[in-house]
Design a protein around this motif. Sequence first.
Motif, PDB file in Angstrom:
ATOM      1  N   VAL A 160      30.054  28.905  -9.077  1.00 46.20           N
ATOM      2  CA  VAL A 160      28.956  27.941  -8.902  1.00 46.20           C
ATOM      3  C   VAL A 160      29.466  26.516  -9.094  1.00 46.20           C
ATOM      4  CG1 VAL A 160      26.780  27.116  -9.877  1.00 46.20           C
ATOM      5  CG2 VAL A 160      27.134  29.567  -9.530  1.00 46.20           C
ATOM      6  N   LEU A 161      30.284  26.302 -10.129  1.00 46.77           N
ATOM      7  CA  LEU A 161      30.825  24.967 -10.385  1.00 46.77           C
ATOM      8  C   LEU A 161      31.719  24.500  -9.239  1.00 46.77           C
ATOM      9  CD1 LEU A 161      31.700  25.153 -14.190  1.00 46.77           C
ATOM     10  CD2 LEU A 161      29.810  23.913 -13.120  1.00 46.77           C
ATOM     11  N   ALA A 162      32.556  25.398  -8.723  1.00 47.05           N
ATOM     12  CA  ALA A 162      33.420  25.032  -7.601  1.00 47.05           C
ATOM     13  C   ALA A 162      32.593  24.701  -6.360  1.00 47.05           C
ATOM     14  CB  ALA A 162      34.402  26.161  -7.299  1.00 47.05           C
ATOM     15  N   PHE A 163      31.512  25.431  -6.167  1.00 45.49           N
ATOM     16  CA  PHE A 163      30.643  25.183  -5.016  1.00 45.49           C
ATOM     17  C   PHE A 163      29.976  23.815  -5.111  1.00 45.49           C
ATOM     18  CE2 PHE A 163      26.228  25.298  -3.431  1.00 45.49           C
ATOM     19  CZ  PHE A 163      26.483  25.420  -2.076  1.00 45.49           C
ATOM     20  N   VAL A 164      29.366  23.510  -6.275  1.00 48.11           N
ATOM     21  CA  VAL A 164      28.678  22.224  -6.397  1.00 48.11           C
ATOM     22  C   VAL A 164      29.675  21.069  -6.421  1.00 48.11           C
ATOM     23  CG1 VAL A 164      26.674  23.239  -7.549  1.00 48.11           C
ATOM     24  CG2 VAL A 164      28.564  22.357  -8.935  1.00 48.11           C
ATOM     25  N   GLU A 165      30.882  21.329  -6.922  1.00 50.99           N
ATOM     26  CA  GLU A 165      31.908  20.288  -6.890  1.00 50.99           C
ATOM     27  C   GLU A 165      32.193  19.864  -5.448  1.00 50.99           C
ATOM     28  OE1 GLU A 165      36.630  20.260  -7.725  1.00 50.99           O
ATOM     29  OE2 GLU A 165      35.407  20.981  -9.399  1.00 50.99           O
ATOM     30  N   GLN A 166      32.251  20.851  -4.564  1.00 43.94           N
ATOM     31  CA  GLN A 166      32.461  20.551  -3.151  1.00 43.94           C
ATOM     32  C   GLN A 166      31.241  19.853  -2.552  1.00 43.94           C
ATOM     33  OE1 GLN A 166      35.127  21.043  -1.158  1.00 43.94           O
ATOM     34  NE2 GLN A 166      36.411  21.921  -2.760  1.00 43.94           N
ATOM     35  N   ARG A 167      30.053  20.381  -2.848  1.00 44.21           N
ATOM     36  CA  ARG A 167      28.821  19.806  -2.286  1.00 44.21           C
ATOM     37  C   ARG A 167      28.579  18.395  -2.783  1.00 44.21           C
ATOM     38  NH1 ARG A 167      26.600  21.259   2.088  1.00 44.21           N
ATOM     39  NH2 ARG A 167      24.590  20.484   1.335  1.00 44.21           N
ATOM     40  N   TRP A 168      28.957  18.121  -4.017  1.00 46.55           N
ATOM     41  CA  TRP A 168      28.717  16.800  -4.588  1.00 46.55           C
ATOM     42  C   TRP A 168      29.815  15.798  -4.239  1.00 46.55           C
ATOM     43  CZ3 TRP A 168      27.284  18.585 -10.257  1.00 46.55           C
ATOM     44  CH2 TRP A 168      26.086  19.313 -10.201  1.00 46.55           C
ATOM     45  N   GLY A 169      30.798  16.245  -3.481  1.00 46.15           N
ATOM     46  CA  GLY A 169      31.869  15.341  -3.077  1.00 46.15           C
ATOM     47  C   GLY A 169      32.766  14.916  -4.224  1.00 46.15           C
ATOM     48  N   LEU A 170      32.983  15.800  -5.187  1.00 49.15           N
ATOM     49  CA  LEU A 170      33.768  15.451  -6.367  1.00 49.15           C
ATOM     50  C   LEU A 170      35.120  16.168  -6.415  1.00 49.15           C
ATOM     51  CD1 LEU A 170      30.908  15.631  -9.025  1.00 49.15           C
ATOM     52  CD2 LEU A 170      31.881  13.569  -8.008  1.00 49.15           C
ATOM     53  N   SER A 171      35.423  16.954  -5.400  1.00 49.74           N
ATOM     54  CA  SER A 171      36.658  17.730  -5.423  1.00 49.74           C
ATOM     55  C   SER A 171      37.878  16.823  -5.279  1.00 49.74           C
ATOM     56  CB  SER A 171      36.649  18.770  -4.309  1.00 49.74           C
ATOM     57  OG  SER A 171      36.523  18.141  -3.043  1.00 49.74           O
ATOM     58  N   MET A 172      38.976  17.254  -5.885  1.00 54.41           N
ATOM     59  CA  MET A 172      40.239  16.536  -5.813  1.00 54.41           C
ATOM     60  C   MET A 172      41.335  17.517  -5.427  1.00 54.41           C
ATOM     61  SD  MET A 172      40.098  13.897  -9.046  1.00 54.41           S
ATOM     62  CE  MET A 172      40.121  15.229 -10.249  1.00 54.41           C
ATOM     63  N   PRO A 173      42.346  17.065  -4.701  1.00 50.40           N
ATOM     64  CA  PRO A 173      43.422  17.985  -4.302  1.00 50.40           C
ATOM     65  C   PRO A 173      44.271  18.429  -5.490  1.00 50.40           C
ATOM     66  CG  PRO A 173      43.966  15.727  -3.680  1.00 50.40           C
ATOM     67  CD  PRO A 173      42.552  15.701  -4.163  1.00 50.40           C
ATOM     68  N   PHE A 174      44.637  19.699  -5.491  1.00 52.53           N
ATOM     69  CA  PHE A 174      45.539  20.264  -6.492  1.00 52.53           C
ATOM     70  C   PHE A 174      46.894  20.517  -5.827  1.00 52.53           C
ATOM     71  CE2 PHE A 174      41.963  20.495  -9.042  1.00 52.53           C
ATOM     72  CZ  PHE A 174      42.164  21.165 -10.248  1.00 52.53           C
ATOM     73  N   PRO A 175      47.983  20.480  -6.572  1.00 50.55           N
ATOM     74  CA  PRO A 175      49.291  20.794  -5.987  1.00 50.55           C
ATOM     75  C   PRO A 175      49.342  22.250  -5.537  1.00 50.55           C
ATOM     76  CG  PRO A 175      49.456  20.588  -8.366  1.00 50.55           C
ATOM     77  CD  PRO A 175      48.090  20.100  -7.994  1.00 50.55           C
ATOM     78  N   PRO A 176      50.162  22.590  -4.534  1.00 50.44           N
ATOM     79  CA  PRO A 176      50.226  23.975  -4.022  1.00 50.44           C
ATOM     80  C   PRO A 176      50.579  25.003  -5.088  1.00 50.44           C
ATOM     81  CG  PRO A 176      51.357  22.468  -2.534  1.00 50.44           C
ATOM     82  CD  PRO A 176      51.018  21.678  -3.762  1.00 50.44           C
ATOM     83  N   ILE A 177      51.312  24.592  -6.119  1.00 51.00           N
ATOM     84  CA  ILE A 177      51.729  25.522  -7.161  1.00 51.00           C
ATOM     85  C   ILE A 177      50.575  25.937  -8.065  1.00 51.00           C
ATOM     86  CG2 ILE A 177      52.299  23.764  -8.874  1.00 51.00           C
ATOM     87  CD1 ILE A 177      54.274  26.978  -8.108  1.00 51.00           C
ATOM     88  N   ALA A 178      49.437  25.221  -7.991  1.00 46.28           N
ATOM     89  CA  ALA A 178      48.319  25.486  -8.902  1.00 46.28           C
ATOM     90  C   ALA A 178      47.792  26.911  -8.753  1.00 46.28           C
ATOM     91  CB  ALA A 178      47.199  24.482  -8.660  1.00 46.28           C
ATOM     92  N   SER A 247      39.705  23.628  -8.858  1.00 55.45           N
ATOM     93  CA  SER A 247      38.488  22.956  -9.298  1.00 55.45           C
ATOM     94  C   SER A 247      38.706  22.300 -10.658  1.00 55.45           C
ATOM     95  CB  SER A 247      37.326  23.954  -9.390  1.00 55.45           C
ATOM     96  OG  SER A 247      36.198  23.379 -10.013  1.00 55.45           O
ATOM     97  N   TRP A 248      38.718  20.980 -10.680  1.00 57.65           N
ATOM     98  CA  TRP A 248      38.852  20.278 -11.963  1.00 57.65           C
ATOM     99  C   TRP A 248      37.595  20.460 -12.800  1.00 57.65           C
ATOM    100  CZ3 TRP A 248      35.502  16.646 -13.753  1.00 57.65           C
ATOM    101  CH2 TRP A 248      34.656  16.037 -12.823  1.00 57.65           C
ATOM    102  N   LEU A 249      36.453  20.675 -12.135  1.00 57.33           N
ATOM    103  CA  LEU A 249      35.211  20.855 -12.875  1.00 57.33           C
ATOM    104  C   LEU A 249      35.240  22.170 -13.664  1.00 57.33           C
ATOM    105  CD1 LEU A 249      32.632  19.263 -13.291  1.00 57.33           C
ATOM    106  CD2 LEU A 249      31.584  20.533 -11.410  1.00 57.33           C
ATOM    107  N   VAL A 250      35.857  23.201 -13.117  1.00 59.56           N
ATOM    108  CA  VAL A 250      35.998  24.465 -13.833  1.00 59.56           C
ATOM    109  C   VAL A 250      36.959  24.311 -15.006  1.00 59.56           C
ATOM    110  CG1 VAL A 250      36.781  26.863 -13.655  1.00 59.56           C
ATOM    111  CG2 VAL A 250      35.421  25.863 -11.817  1.00 59.56           C
ATOM    112  N   VAL A 251      38.040  23.563 -14.797  1.00 61.17           N
ATOM    113  CA  VAL A 251      38.968  23.289 -15.897  1.00 61.17           C
ATOM    114  C   VAL A 251      38.246  22.538 -17.011  1.00 61.17           C
ATOM    115  CG1 VAL A 251      41.071  22.080 -16.573  1.00 61.17           C
ATOM    116  CG2 VAL A 251      40.993  23.312 -14.393  1.00 61.17           C
ATOM    117  N   ALA A 252      37.461  21.533 -16.640  1.00 62.99           N
ATOM    118  CA  ALA A 252      36.703  20.769 -17.634  1.00 62.99           C
ATOM    119  C   ALA A 252      35.693  21.651 -18.352  1.00 62.99           C
ATOM    120  CB  ALA A 252      35.992  19.595 -16.963  1.00 62.99           C
ATOM    121  N   TYR A 253      35.059  22.553 -17.633  1.00 62.20           N
ATOM    122  CA  TYR A 253      34.107  23.508 -18.221  1.00 62.20           C
ATOM    123  C   TYR A 253      34.792  24.374 -19.276  1.00 62.20           C
ATOM    124  CZ  TYR A 253      32.378  28.406 -17.949  1.00 62.20           C
ATOM    125  OH  TYR A 253      32.005  29.696 -18.216  1.00 62.20           O
ATOM    126  N   SER A 254      36.011  24.814 -18.989  1.00 67.67           N
ATOM    127  CA  SER A 254      36.751  25.645 -19.934  1.00 67.67           C
ATOM    128  C   SER A 254      37.131  24.862 -21.181  1.00 67.67           C
ATOM    129  CB  SER A 254      38.004  26.206 -19.262  1.00 67.67           C
ATOM    130  OG  SER A 254      37.666  26.945 -18.111  1.00 67.67           O
TER     131      SER A 254
END
Length: 318
Positions: A160-178, A247-254
Amino acid sequence: MWSRLYFVAQALAGGAWWVAVFLSPAVREATLGSLDPVIVAIFDIPLFVCASAVAALGSRVAAVIAAVWTFIVTGCLAVYATVTTEAGLGVLLMAGAAAGSAVGLCFVLLGRLPTEWIVSRGPFAFRPANARASSFAHVATTAFQILIFWGFFLGVVPLVLAFVEQRWGLSMPFPPIAGPTGFVVFLLASALGLWSAAAMSTRGAGTPLPAAMPNRLVIAGPYRFVRNPMAIAGFVQGVAVGLLLSSWLVVAYSIAGSLMWNYVIRPLEESDLEARFGDEYRRYRDTVRCWWPRLRALPAGQIGAMHDADDVKAPVVS
């Protein structure tokens, strides 16, 4: 005192934000999207900014108004941002204000956070498991708990957090190794969590959850190295899921969950353990650290010295 300072800060921040909204189109678009700022300001300035200022003077009514209004705005703005993909930053700011207002309101009305409710009410209240149940029953109950809790907190909530992060335009790119890193870390953390659960359910005549605590003192398996292996596993799993989902929002949630557990739940748990087990628990606490594992397992002789007879109830070491 701290609650008043918080409401002072909230009033000043709210006032500064409204100034920025009317002076900066970028701020207005990022936090309000296409909403008319004048219409929003007619309600928000008196109910949020002014109410927070009055709450800072000690008014309980104003504190209630500010907190309730903040929750209403957060909910409405979240729905608006999810539907329109606008004002995502505004949702985050208001969510932070809602959390702060809730804490401030508790201190205004009660003079404290009502953390004692956690151990006395609801599904997480501290209760011993049925001591007459078989080991198989405790293991099966633990497996069911893991399925439910991991499925919800590591599956439903992050998605849910990853979904709203995308919908809210808050997503940021992660490195491929993530992604690969998150997968490996998740497997390792899950193994630690399962090892901890197995030790608690097979040796403690109970489950890791406070709602069905073990009936014997458990200092075995990973508990010989660190006092809270299941908590560590859960928080690391959450970060790993955030890496998997980019998802940085999921990391922040954790991270937020780990801070809440450490500063709200853990003190209650450790106070309960000390009250029920006295020197027994204090010896364990003084020997094994909370978060940083020992390089060597607690010696078997030392473990034996910490055990009472079989009828001693176990602490919730999770």
